[in-house]
Write an enzyme that holds these catalytic residues in place. Structure first.
Site, PDB file in Angstrom:
ATOM      1  N   LYS A  67     -10.994   1.866 -15.951  1.00  0.00           N
ATOM      2  CA  LYS A  67     -11.425   0.506 -15.601  1.00  0.00           C
ATOM      3  C   LYS A  67     -11.763  -0.329 -16.844  1.00  0.00           C
ATOM      4  O   LYS A  67     -11.524  -1.545 -16.863  1.00  0.00           O
ATOM      5  CB  LYS A  67     -12.623   0.562 -14.657  1.00  0.00           C
ATOM      6  CG  LYS A  67     -12.276   1.047 -13.240  1.00  0.00           C
ATOM      7  CD  LYS A  67     -11.175   0.225 -12.614  1.00  0.00           C
ATOM      8  CE  LYS A  67     -11.124   0.323 -11.106  1.00  0.00           C
ATOM      9  NZ  LYS A  67      -9.924  -0.362 -10.564  1.00  0.00           N
ATOM     10  N   ASP A 110       0.872  -1.172   0.000  1.00  0.00           N
ATOM     11  CA  ASP A 110       0.000   0.000   0.000  1.00  0.00           C
ATOM     12  C   ASP A 110       0.912   1.224   0.000  1.00  0.00           C
ATOM     13  O   ASP A 110       2.036   1.153   0.489  1.00  0.00           O
ATOM     14  CB  ASP A 110      -0.893   0.010   1.254  1.00  0.00           C
ATOM     15  CG  ASP A 110      -2.205   0.757   1.024  1.00  0.00           C
ATOM     16  OD1 ASP A 110      -3.261   0.103   0.903  1.00  0.00           O
ATOM     17  OD2 ASP A 110      -2.169   2.012   0.948  1.00  0.00           O
ATOM     18  N   TYR A 137     -12.282   7.574 -14.356  1.00  0.00           N
ATOM     19  CA  TYR A 137     -12.242   6.269 -13.676  1.00  0.00           C
ATOM     20  C   TYR A 137     -12.872   5.196 -14.583  1.00  0.00           C
ATOM     21  O   TYR A 137     -12.316   4.105 -14.744  1.00  0.00           O
ATOM     22  CB  TYR A 137     -12.994   6.398 -12.352  1.00  0.00           C
ATOM     23  CG  TYR A 137     -13.176   5.144 -11.548  1.00  0.00           C
ATOM     24  CD1 TYR A 137     -12.133   4.610 -10.793  1.00  0.00           C
ATOM     25  CD2 TYR A 137     -14.418   4.496 -11.497  1.00  0.00           C
ATOM     26  CE1 TYR A 137     -12.312   3.473 -10.020  1.00  0.00           C
ATOM     27  CE2 TYR A 137     -14.606   3.364 -10.732  1.00  0.00           C
ATOM     28  CZ  TYR A 137     -13.553   2.846  -9.999  1.00  0.00           C
ATOM     29  OH  TYR A 137     -13.743   1.710  -9.238  1.00  0.00           O
ATOM     30  N   ASP A 159       3.877   3.027  -4.296  1.00  0.00           N
ATOM     31  CA  ASP A 159       2.879   3.899  -4.926  1.00  0.00           C
ATOM     32  C   ASP A 159       2.743   3.414  -6.365  1.00  0.00           C
ATOM     33  O   ASP A 159       3.692   3.510  -7.158  1.00  0.00           O
ATOM     34  CB  ASP A 159       3.382   5.355  -4.880  1.00  0.00           C
ATOM     35  CG  ASP A 159       2.449   6.304  -5.608  1.00  0.00           C
ATOM     36  OD1 ASP A 159       1.487   5.839  -6.278  1.00  0.00           O
ATOM     37  OD2 ASP A 159       2.683   7.528  -5.531  1.00  0.00           O
TER      38      ASP A 159
HETATM   39  N1  LIG Z   1     -15.736  -1.018  -3.128  1.00  0.00           N
HETATM   40  C1  LIG Z   1     -16.453  -1.170  -4.217  1.00  0.00           C
HETATM   41  O1  LIG Z   1     -17.684  -1.356  -4.151  1.00  0.00           O
HETATM   42  C2  LIG Z   1     -15.795  -1.104  -5.578  1.00  0.00           C
HETATM   43  C3  LIG Z   1     -16.597  -1.015  -6.713  1.00  0.00           C
HETATM   44  C4  LIG Z   1     -16.004  -1.052  -7.967  1.00  0.00           C
HETATM   45  C5  LIG Z   1     -14.625  -1.177  -8.073  1.00  0.00           C
HETATM   46  N2  LIG Z   1     -13.845  -1.241  -6.957  1.00  0.00           N
HETATM   47  C6  LIG Z   1     -12.392  -1.395  -7.140  1.00  0.00           C
HETATM   48  O2  LIG Z   1     -11.879  -2.282  -6.157  1.00  0.00           O
HETATM   49  C7  LIG Z   1     -10.548  -1.911  -5.814  1.00  0.00           C
HETATM   50  C8  LIG Z   1     -10.424  -1.740  -4.288  1.00  0.00           C
HETATM   51  O3  LIG Z   1     -11.322  -0.735  -3.861  1.00  0.00           O
HETATM   52  P1  LIG Z   1     -11.698  -0.489  -2.340  1.00  0.00           P
HETATM   53  O4  LIG Z   1     -13.130  -0.134  -2.336  1.00  0.00           O
HETATM   54  O5  LIG Z   1     -11.209  -1.594  -1.483  1.00  0.00           O
HETATM   55  O6  LIG Z   1     -10.861   0.870  -2.054  1.00  0.00           O
HETATM   56  P2  LIG Z   1     -10.211   1.427  -0.704  1.00  0.00           P
HETATM   57  O7  LIG Z   1      -9.944   2.878  -0.940  1.00  0.00           O
HETATM   58  O8  LIG Z   1     -11.007   1.035   0.498  1.00  0.00           O
HETATM   59  O9  LIG Z   1      -8.818   0.664  -0.651  1.00  0.00           O
HETATM   60  C9  LIG Z   1      -7.850   0.908  -1.649  1.00  0.00           C
HETATM   61  C10 LIG Z   1      -6.457   0.836  -1.053  1.00  0.00           C
HETATM   62  O10 LIG Z   1      -5.547   1.188  -2.107  1.00  0.00           O
HETATM   63  C11 LIG Z   1      -4.582   2.106  -1.618  1.00  0.00           C
HETATM   64  N3  LIG Z   1      -4.113   2.971  -2.710  1.00  0.00           N
HETATM   65  C12 LIG Z   1      -4.773   3.984  -3.302  1.00  0.00           C
HETATM   66  N4  LIG Z   1      -3.981   4.575  -4.213  1.00  0.00           N
HETATM   67  C13 LIG Z   1      -2.791   3.912  -4.187  1.00  0.00           C
HETATM   68  C14 LIG Z   1      -1.563   4.067  -4.882  1.00  0.00           C
HETATM   69  N5  LIG Z   1      -1.375   5.035  -5.793  1.00  0.00           N
HETATM   70  N6  LIG Z   1      -0.558   3.203  -4.617  1.00  0.00           N
HETATM   71  C15 LIG Z   1      -0.725   2.218  -3.694  1.00  0.00           C
HETATM   72  N7  LIG Z   1      -1.850   2.035  -2.985  1.00  0.00           N
HETATM   73  C16 LIG Z   1      -2.879   2.881  -3.235  1.00  0.00           C
HETATM   74  C17 LIG Z   1      -5.298   2.892  -0.530  1.00  0.00           C
HETATM   75  O11 LIG Z   1      -4.373   3.450   0.396  1.00  0.00           O
HETATM   76  C18 LIG Z   1      -6.213   1.831   0.093  1.00  0.00           C
HETATM   77  O12 LIG Z   1      -5.604   1.201   1.196  1.00  0.00           O
HETATM   78  C19 LIG Z   1     -10.252  -0.645  -6.618  1.00  0.00           C
HETATM   79  O13 LIG Z   1      -9.583  -0.995  -7.810  1.00  0.00           O
HETATM   80  C20 LIG Z   1     -11.624  -0.096  -6.929  1.00  0.00           C
HETATM   81  O14 LIG Z   1     -11.636   0.722  -8.079  1.00  0.00           O
HETATM   82  C21 LIG Z   1     -14.398  -1.179  -5.709  1.00  0.00           C
END
Ligand SMILES: NC(=O)c1ccc[n+]([C@@H]2O[C@H](COP(=O)([O-])OP(=O)(O)OC[C@H]3O[C@@H](n4cnc5c(N)ncnc54)[C@H](O)[C@@H]3O)[C@@H](O)[C@H]2O)c1
Length: 281
Positions: free
Chosen positions: A160, A37, A156, A63
Site C-alpha cells: 500500500k 471483479d 500488505y 484477476d
Molecule cells: N475496508 C476498509 O476499511 C479498508 C481499509 C484500508 C484499505 N482498504 C482498501 O480498500 C480497497 C477495497 O477494500 P474492501 O474493504 O472493499 O474489500 P472487499 O474484500 O470487501 O472487496 C474487494 C473486492 O475485490 C475483489 N478482488 C480481490 N482480489 C482480486 C483480484 N486479484 N482480482 C480482481 N478482483 C479481486 C474481491 O472479489 C472483492 O469483490 C482495497 O484496496 C483495500 O486494501 C479498505
C-alpha cells in the site's frame, strides 16, 4: 446529479464493498461503469443493480494479478465505450494476518502482484487512452495500515505504501497530460471488514470508539462521495495526494490518557492547567 455524465469509469474489485459503493455513486452521477471483479458472479450482480438504476454498465471479469487480464479489461472498456475517463484501482487480494516472521514469499507475491504491480499495469494501460482524450482521473487505494506500520500485515503495508509513491510519481509525470492521480486510504464497513468485526467484536468496537467520528464508514456515502470528488471537475487542481477517508482514524491515538471518552477528556481536571504567561514561577 450528472457530475460524471457520460464519463467512462473502470472500477476494479467492484463486485462488493468499497468498489461497489463507488460504482453506485458514480452511476447516480451519470457515469458509464465498467464493473470488474475476479469473482464473476459478484461483478454480474453489481452490474444488474446498476442496470436497475437505469445506468449504463458492463461487467468485464479480471484477476488483477494477471497483466493480460488487466490489459484485456482496459481494451474491453475502450471497445465498449470508446475510451476511459476514470480508473479506480480498488481491488486487492488480502493475505493472512500473521506476525512478521511468519510471512511467506507466497504471501508477499500476492500482495505485491495485486497491489503495486496491478496498479502500475492498469495505469500504464490507460495512459495512452486518457492522453488521447486530453486527460483523465486515476484513483488508487492505500491504507492507514501502511502509514502506521500496523502489526501482522507487513506485506500488505509495503504494497500500500508502494502504491502511494506510484501515485505521486505518476501525478508528477502525467500532470501535463491532464491526468490527475490521487489515492484514498479508506475506512469502511465492507464485507471484509464486517467479517473481521464479527470475529473480533470488541476490537472492532474499540477501533470505532477511538476515532473522532465514532462509527464505521459507509462504502457508498462516505468513500464513494470522496471518490466522486476526485473523479469530478471539483478536484481539477488536485494531484498526488492520499486522502485518509476514515473518520479521522489517521490522526492516531490522542496523547491524553482519557482520550476515548468525551465525558472524561472534557472534564476540567484533565486539561493541562499551565498558565504559561505567569511571571512569578
Ligand atoms: N475496508 C476498509 O476499511 C479498508 C481499509 C484500508 C484499505 N482498504 C482498501 O480498500 C480497497 C477495497 O477494500 P474492501 O474493504 O472493499 O474489500 P472487499 O474484500 O470487501 O472487496 C474487494 C473486492 O475485490 C475483489 N478482488 C480481490 N482480489 C482480486 C483480484 N486479484 N482480482 C480482481 N478482483 C479481486 C474481491 O472479489 C472483492 O469483490 C482495497 O484496496 C483495500 O486494501 C479498505
Amino acid at each position: 446529479m450528472d457530475r460524471l455524465k457520460g464519463r467512462v469509469a473502470i472500477i476494479t474489485g467492484s463486485g462488493q464493498g468499497i468498489g461497489r459503493g463507488i460504482a453506485h455513486r458514480f452511476a447516480k452521477e451519470g457515469a458509464r461503469i465498467v464493473v470488474s471483479d475476479w469473482k464473476v458472479h459478484r461483478g454480474e450482480r453489481v452490474c444488474a443493480e446498476l442496470h436497475e438504476m437505469g445506468a449504463e454498465a458492463i461487467s468485464i471479469p479480471a484477476d488483477i494479478s494477471s497483466r493480460e487480464d488487466i490489459e484485456g479489461l482496459v481494451e474491453g472498456a475502450v471497445e465498449a465505450f470508446d475510451g476511459v475517463d476514470i480508473l479506480v484501482n480498488n481491488a486487492q487480494t488480502f493475505t493472512p494476518n500473521v506476525p512478521f516472521e511468519e510471512k511467506t514469499d507466497e504471501m508477499w507475491t500476492v500482495s505485491l502482484l495485486t497491489g503495486p504491480l496491478a496498479t502500475f499495469w492498469s495505469m500504464r494501460a490507460v495512459h495512452p487512452v486518457m492522453k488521447a482524450r486530453g486527460g483523465g482521473r486515476i484513483i488508487n487505494f492505500a491504507s492507514l495500515n501502511g502509514e502506521l506500520g500496523q502489526r501482522l500485515t507487513v506485506d500488505y503495508n509495503a504494497s500500500k505504501e508502494a502504491i502511494r509513491t506510484i501515485t505521486k510519481t505518476a501525478a508528477r509525470e502525467w500532470g501535463h497530460d491532464g491526468i490527475l492521480v490521487n489515492a484514498i486510504a479508506p475506512g469502511a464497513a465492507s464485507p471484509v471488514y464486517q467479517a473481521w468485526a464479527k470475529r473480533q467484536p470488541e476490537m472492532a468496537a474499540e477501533q470505532e470508539r477511538k476515532k473522532p467520528i465514532q462509527r464505521a464508514g459507509d462504502p457508498e456515502l462516505d468513500i464513494g462521495g470522496v471518490a466522486l470528488f476526485l473523479a469530478s471537475d471539483d478536484s481539477r487542481y488536485l494531484t498526488g495526494h492520499t486522502l485518509f477517508v476514515d473518520g479521522g482514524a489517521w490522526l492516531g491515538p490522542s496523547r491524553e490518557r482519557v482520550q476515548d471518552d468525551p465525558e472524561q477528556w472534557r472534564r476540567p481536571e484533565h486539561f493541562a492547567r499551565i498558565d504559561w504567561n505567569r511571571r512569578d514561577d
